[in-house]
Design a protein around this motif. Structure first.
Motif, PDB file in Angstrom:
ATOM      1  N   PRO A 159       6.170  13.065  -4.953  1.00  0.00           N
ATOM      2  CA  PRO A 159       6.577  12.424  -3.693  1.00  0.00           C
ATOM      3  C   PRO A 159       7.425  13.338  -2.812  1.00  0.00           C
ATOM      4  O   PRO A 159       8.161  14.185  -3.307  1.00  0.00           O
ATOM      5  CB  PRO A 159       7.382  11.211  -4.156  1.00  0.00           C
ATOM      6  N   TRP A 160       7.303  13.142  -1.510  1.00  0.00           N
ATOM      7  CA  TRP A 160       8.087  13.911  -0.546  1.00  0.00           C
ATOM      8  C   TRP A 160       9.482  13.339  -0.387  1.00  0.00           C
ATOM      9  O   TRP A 160      10.400  14.040  -0.003  1.00  0.00           O
ATOM     10  CB  TRP A 160       7.393  13.928   0.805  1.00  0.00           C
ATOM     11  N   CYS A 161       9.621  12.029  -0.623  1.00  0.00           N
ATOM     12  CA  CYS A 161      10.922  11.378  -0.500  1.00  0.00           C
ATOM     13  C   CYS A 161      10.993  10.211  -1.468  1.00  0.00           C
ATOM     14  O   CYS A 161       9.987   9.838  -2.067  1.00  0.00           O
ATOM     15  CB  CYS A 161      11.170  10.911   0.924  1.00  0.00           C
ATOM     16  N   LYS A 162      12.187   9.645  -1.600  1.00  0.00           N
ATOM     17  CA  LYS A 162      12.375   8.479  -2.466  1.00  0.00           C
ATOM     18  C   LYS A 162      13.320   7.501  -1.767  1.00  0.00           C
ATOM     19  O   LYS A 162      13.894   7.820  -0.724  1.00  0.00           O
ATOM     20  CB  LYS A 162      12.918   8.889  -3.831  1.00  0.00           C
ATOM     21  N   LYS A 163      13.479   6.321  -2.352  1.00  0.00           N
ATOM     22  CA  LYS A 163      14.352   5.303  -1.796  1.00  0.00           C
ATOM     23  C   LYS A 163      15.777   5.843  -1.710  1.00  0.00           C
ATOM     24  O   LYS A 163      16.288   6.417  -2.668  1.00  0.00           O
ATOM     25  CB  LYS A 163      14.308   4.056  -2.686  1.00  0.00           C
ATOM     26  N   GLY A 164      16.402   5.699  -0.528  1.00  0.00           N
ATOM     27  CA  GLY A 164      17.768   6.180  -0.322  1.00  0.00           C
ATOM     28  C   GLY A 164      17.852   7.541   0.342  1.00  0.00           C
ATOM     29  O   GLY A 164      18.943   8.000   0.677  1.00  0.00           O
ATOM     30  N   ASP A 165      16.714   8.208   0.574  1.00  0.00           N
ATOM     31  CA  ASP A 165      16.699   9.521   1.238  1.00  0.00           C
ATOM     32  C   ASP A 165      16.721   9.354   2.753  1.00  0.00           C
ATOM     33  O   ASP A 165      16.175   8.384   3.297  1.00  0.00           O
ATOM     34  CB  ASP A 165      15.428  10.301   0.878  1.00  0.00           C
ATOM     35  N   TRP A 166      17.339  10.323   3.444  1.00  0.00           N
ATOM     36  CA  TRP A 166      17.251  10.403   4.905  1.00  0.00           C
ATOM     37  C   TRP A 166      16.039  11.252   5.223  1.00  0.00           C
ATOM     38  O   TRP A 166      15.876  12.337   4.679  1.00  0.00           O
ATOM     39  CB  TRP A 166      18.512  11.045   5.490  1.00  0.00           C
ATOM     40  N   GLY A 226       0.814  -1.215   0.000  1.00  0.00           N
ATOM     41  CA  GLY A 226       0.000   0.000   0.000  1.00  0.00           C
ATOM     42  C   GLY A 226       0.839   1.252   0.000  1.00  0.00           C
ATOM     43  O   GLY A 226       1.770   1.401  -0.786  1.00  0.00           O
ATOM     44  N   TRP A 227       0.541   2.161   0.905  1.00  0.00           N
ATOM     45  CA  TRP A 227       1.239   3.449   0.970  1.00  0.00           C
ATOM     46  C   TRP A 227       2.264   3.484   2.100  1.00  0.00           C
ATOM     47  O   TRP A 227       2.612   4.540   2.609  1.00  0.00           O
ATOM     48  CB  TRP A 227       0.224   4.581   1.125  1.00  0.00           C
ATOM     49  N   ARG A 228       2.791   2.331   2.464  1.00  0.00           N
ATOM     50  CA  ARG A 228       3.757   2.267   3.569  1.00  0.00           C
ATOM     51  C   ARG A 228       5.208   2.347   3.078  1.00  0.00           C
ATOM     52  O   ARG A 228       5.521   1.963   1.956  1.00  0.00           O
ATOM     53  CB  ARG A 228       3.532   0.993   4.367  1.00  0.00           C
ATOM     54  N   ILE A 229       6.069   2.841   3.964  1.00  0.00           N
ATOM     55  CA  ILE A 229       7.490   3.039   3.662  1.00  0.00           C
ATOM     56  C   ILE A 229       8.310   2.297   4.707  1.00  0.00           C
ATOM     57  O   ILE A 229       8.057   2.421   5.911  1.00  0.00           O
ATOM     58  CB  ILE A 229       7.846   4.542   3.678  1.00  0.00           C
ATOM     59  N   LEU A 268      16.628   6.124   7.205  1.00  0.00           N
ATOM     60  CA  LEU A 268      16.916   5.936   5.792  1.00  0.00           C
ATOM     61  C   LEU A 268      15.785   5.149   5.146  1.00  0.00           C
ATOM     62  O   LEU A 268      15.392   4.096   5.648  1.00  0.00           O
ATOM     63  CB  LEU A 268      18.234   5.171   5.628  1.00  0.00           C
ATOM     64  N   VAL A 269      15.267   5.648   4.018  1.00  0.00           N
ATOM     65  CA  VAL A 269      14.195   4.960   3.302  1.00  0.00           C
ATOM     66  C   VAL A 269      14.792   3.756   2.576  1.00  0.00           C
ATOM     67  O   VAL A 269      15.650   3.912   1.707  1.00  0.00           O
ATOM     68  CB  VAL A 269      13.501   5.907   2.300  1.00  0.00           C
ATOM     69  N   LEU A 270      14.362   2.545   2.969  1.00  0.00           N
ATOM     70  CA  LEU A 270      14.854   1.315   2.354  1.00  0.00           C
ATOM     71  C   LEU A 270      13.995   0.866   1.186  1.00  0.00           C
ATOM     72  O   LEU A 270      14.507   0.388   0.176  1.00  0.00           O
ATOM     73  CB  LEU A 270      14.910   0.188   3.396  1.00  0.00           C
ATOM     74  N   ASP A 271      12.671   0.991   1.331  1.00  0.00           N
ATOM     75  CA  ASP A 271      11.758   0.527   0.295  1.00  0.00           C
ATOM     76  C   ASP A 271      10.426   1.257   0.447  1.00  0.00           C
ATOM     77  O   ASP A 271      10.102   1.747   1.535  1.00  0.00           O
ATOM     78  CB  ASP A 271      11.563  -0.992   0.423  1.00  0.00           C
ATOM     79  N   ARG A 286      11.428   0.390  10.864  1.00  0.00           N
ATOM     80  CA  ARG A 286      10.086   0.934  11.059  1.00  0.00           C
ATOM     81  C   ARG A 286       9.314   0.910   9.759  1.00  0.00           C
ATOM     82  O   ARG A 286       9.878   1.074   8.683  1.00  0.00           O
ATOM     83  CB  ARG A 286      10.159   2.373  11.560  1.00  0.00           C
ATOM     84  N   LEU A 287       8.027   0.733   9.887  1.00  0.00           N
ATOM     85  CA  LEU A 287       7.111   0.758   8.769  1.00  0.00           C
ATOM     86  C   LEU A 287       6.204   1.965   8.973  1.00  0.00           C
ATOM     87  O   LEU A 287       5.392   1.980   9.895  1.00  0.00           O
ATOM     88  CB  LEU A 287       6.312  -0.544   8.740  1.00  0.00           C
ATOM     89  N   LEU A 288       6.387   2.990   8.143  1.00  0.00           N
ATOM     90  CA  LEU A 288       5.651   4.249   8.279  1.00  0.00           C
ATOM     91  C   LEU A 288       4.662   4.422   7.141  1.00  0.00           C
ATOM     92  O   LEU A 288       4.881   3.903   6.038  1.00  0.00           O
ATOM     93  CB  LEU A 288       6.614   5.444   8.240  1.00  0.00           C
ATOM     94  N   ASN A 289       3.610   5.186   7.387  1.00  0.00           N
ATOM     95  CA  ASN A 289       2.723   5.605   6.306  1.00  0.00           C
ATOM     96  C   ASN A 289       3.386   6.758   5.561  1.00  0.00           C
ATOM     97  O   ASN A 289       4.186   7.504   6.148  1.00  0.00           O
ATOM     98  CB  ASN A 289       1.372   6.050   6.850  1.00  0.00           C
ATOM     99  N   ASP A 290       3.043   6.939   4.294  1.00  0.00           N
ATOM    100  CA  ASP A 290       3.699   7.987   3.508  1.00  0.00           C
ATOM    101  C   ASP A 290       3.378   9.397   4.000  1.00  0.00           C
ATOM    102  O   ASP A 290       4.153  10.317   3.779  1.00  0.00           O
ATOM    103  CB  ASP A 290       3.378   7.846   2.017  1.00  0.00           C
ATOM    104  N   ASP A 291       2.275   9.578   4.722  1.00  0.00           N
ATOM    105  CA  ASP A 291       1.944  10.911   5.231  1.00  0.00           C
ATOM    106  C   ASP A 291       2.584  11.205   6.595  1.00  0.00           C
ATOM    107  O   ASP A 291       2.400  12.284   7.150  1.00  0.00           O
ATOM    108  CB  ASP A 291       0.433  11.108   5.297  1.00  0.00           C
ATOM    109  N   GLU A 292       3.370  10.259   7.144  1.00  0.00           N
ATOM    110  CA  GLU A 292       4.046  10.470   8.425  1.00  0.00           C
ATOM    111  C   GLU A 292       5.445  11.061   8.261  1.00  0.00           C
ATOM    112  O   GLU A 292       6.117  11.336   9.244  1.00  0.00           O
ATOM    113  CB  GLU A 292       4.135   9.152   9.200  1.00  0.00           C
TER     114      GLU A 292
END
Length: 144
Positions: free
Chosen positions: A97-104, A43-46, A79-82, A123-129
């Motif tokens: 998008p606010w961020c992409k894979k590899g961003d802090w 879904g919309w999780r990071i 760090l965004v892993l996936d 951690r598993l975050l929602n994209d709006d967090e």
């Protein structure tokens, strides 16, 4: 008695062809196996790896493992892993998008779900967090 010793000394040695242990599976170590252990966000999780501070401070103090572990749990930077397939869709985020894979990124202290893994926690975050992106996580003061 000497004859018995001489006959036993003349027996051929048994050698394994590959010099590997029989019946023991050898583990292959490659980078893909480590990433395969991580959960795939839906879904919309990071999927985020929290920032882990250095073991030594700028002043030269060596921090205890417990202190480093507590700071990682209380970290607000990672760090965004996936990213899941529906992260930052055009309908909800027309600006992109606010961020992409590899961003802090910076997130709230208690945001997301904490998942324990072999090396610590992710951690598993929602994209709006996601609150912000940063270039260097060491520039953020990590208080716990």
């Amino acid at each position: 008695m000497k004859e018995q010793l001489s006959t036993s000394a003349q027996k051929p040695k048994i050698e394994l062809p590959n010099k590997e242990l029989v019946g023991v599976k050898k583990e292959k170590q490659d980078l893909t196996s480590d990433s395969a252990k991580l959960p795939k966000p839906t879904g919309w999780r990071i999927l985020v790896l929290p920032f882990k501070q250095k073991e030594k401070t700028k002043g030269g103090l060596i921090l205890a493992e417990d202190t480093i572990e507590r700071s990682q749990v209380a970290s607000t930077c990672g760090l965004v892993l996936d990213m899941g397939p529906h992260c930052y869709d055009k309908e909800r985020y027309p600006e992109g998008p606010w961020c992409k894979k590899g961003d802090w990124i910076v997130f709230a202290r208690y945001a997301g779900s904490r998942i324990k893994i072999d090396g610590g926690e992710i951690r598993l975050l929602n994209d709006d967090e996601i609150l912000a992106t940063v270039e260097n996580p060491e520039d953020i003061f990590h208080e716990f």
